[in-house]
Design an enzyme around this catalytic site. Sequence first.
Site, PDB file in Angstrom:
ATOM      1  CG  HIS A 279      -1.685  -0.966   1.187  1.00 30.76           C
ATOM      2  ND1 HIS A 279      -3.030  -1.289   0.134  1.00 30.76           N
ATOM      3  CD2 HIS A 279      -2.041  -2.000   2.071  1.00 30.76           C
ATOM      4  CE1 HIS A 279      -3.459  -2.436   0.423  1.00 30.76           C
ATOM      5  NE2 HIS A 279      -3.062  -2.970   1.588  1.00 30.76           N
ATOM      6  CG  ASP A 330      -5.171  -6.057  -0.353  1.00 28.74           C
ATOM      7  OD1 ASP A 330      -5.205  -7.041   0.326  1.00 28.74           O
ATOM      8  OD2 ASP A 330      -5.360  -4.949   0.251  1.00 28.74           O
TER       9      ASP A 330
END
Length: 453
Positions: A279, A330
Site C-alpha cells: 500500500h 489484495d
Amino acid sequence: MTTTRWLAEYAWLPERAAPTPEVLIETVNGRITAVTPLSPGGPPDAGVDVLADAVRLPGVTLPGLANTHSHAFHRALRGHTHGGRGDFWSWRDQMYAVTAHLNPDSYLALARAVYAEMALAGITCVGEFHYLHHGAGGTPYDDPNAMSAALVEAAAHAGIRLTLLDTCYLTATVDGQPLTGSQLRFGDGDALRWADRVSAFTPDGRHARLGAAIHSVRAVPAEQLATVAGWAHRRDAPLHVHLSEQPAENDACRAVHGRTPTGLLADHGVLGPATTAVHATHPTSGDVGLLGESRTGVCLCPTTERDLADGIGPARRMADAGIPLSLGSDSHAVIDPFEEARAVELDERLRTRKRGHFAPAELLHAASAAGHAALGWTDAGRIAVGGRADLVTVRLDSVRTAGVAPAGLWFAAGAADVTQVVVDGRVLVRDGHHLTVDVPQELADAMAEVTGG
Ligand SMILES: [Zn+2]
C-alpha cells in the site's frame, strides 16, 4: 529434452517500449532458450522448418504476471461489501466473519478456485500474505502449518507459483492491545514462537517458496520487529509488510512511538531490497526517502485501495525515489492485472489533472518482473533467454481490444482477454479456459461453503 516453439504475433520483450511483431520463442523444460524477432529480415536460417511446428499465439504475448499481494479468502467478500457505507474498519469486521467458515479443507477448495481465477487473468505467480494460521480460538491444528500447506496445495492444483508470506500477527493495536475474537486465529503469541512454527514448514513442491510478513505496525510490537526481519534475512527470503494504508495507523504510530510506521520499520531493520511495503498510501516525504534509500519495494493495490476508500498512493513520487513498484489484487474485489496496472497511471491523472506519468512498459514491468522479484522469483517476468517459460497471451480481436495498438492494451484489455497462459512451460489456460479447474463452478461452490450460502 523437447523444444517447444511459439510464434507470437507480438511479444513484449524486456526494455522495449512496445511489443515486437513476429517473435519466435523457444522453450525447453520450462525455460526460455531462444527469443528471435523474425522481422525485419525474415525467419532464421532454418526458417521454414523451424516455423512449421511452431504454436501460433495471436495477439500480444506478455511475460508471466505476478500478483504480489493476495489474501485468498477475501475473495468471498466480492459483491457483498461494496454497496454500503462504512470504511476499511467496518469492511474488516465483515472479512473476519468469513474466517469462521475456514479450515484446512475449505480453505484448500476456496484458494484453489481463487488461484485458478488468477491463472485465467494471466497471473503466473501469487504472493499470499497469510495470517489465518490456527483453529477456533487460536488453538493450533494438529499440524500447526496445516493452513499454509492447504495454500501451497491450492496453488499446485491451480498451476501457478506461490510465495507463501507467512505473517506474524500478534497484537490488535499499535499500543499492544491483545488479539480478540476472530483475530485469535492469527496469533502465535510472540515472534519467536511465530519463527519456530514457520521454520518447521517446508512447502511441498517446486512451485512454492516461503517468505515472511509483518502484518503491520499494529500487529507486531516494535521490539519484536527485528525477530521477524532477522528470520527473513537469514533465509534470504522476501519480507512483506502492510504500511500506511490508513492515516489512522500513522497517527497511532506517532502517538505511541513518536515516529511514522516507515520510520519505526527503518529503526528495527525491516527495510531493504528484499522487503516490500504493501500500500504505502499515506507516506510522508521523509518516508518516501527512507523507502527509496533502502531500495524497499512498494506493492500498490489500486482496486482494493479504491474499494476501501483508502486514498491514492504517490506512485510516481515513489518510483522517482528509486522504489520498485509492484501490483497486487489484495482483497480480490477485482482480479485483473490490467485494471491494477492502468489504475496506477489513471489515479495519478485524477490527482494531478495531468496525463502521462507512467509509460506502458513501466506498467508491464510493475505487473511482471518487479512483482516476481518482490516474491523472490528473480528469474521470472521477462521474455528472455534463461527466464522461466511463462507466456501470457492477450487477444486483440475482442470487443474490448479490436483495433487497439498493441502497446495500448494496458488501457483497453481486461482479464477476460487473456486467451492462453503458459506457466513454467506448461499450458495452463487455452482459449480462455483453465485446463484442469472448472473455475466458475469451483468459485461458486467454495463461496457458498464459506459464506454459509
Ligand atoms: Zn493486504
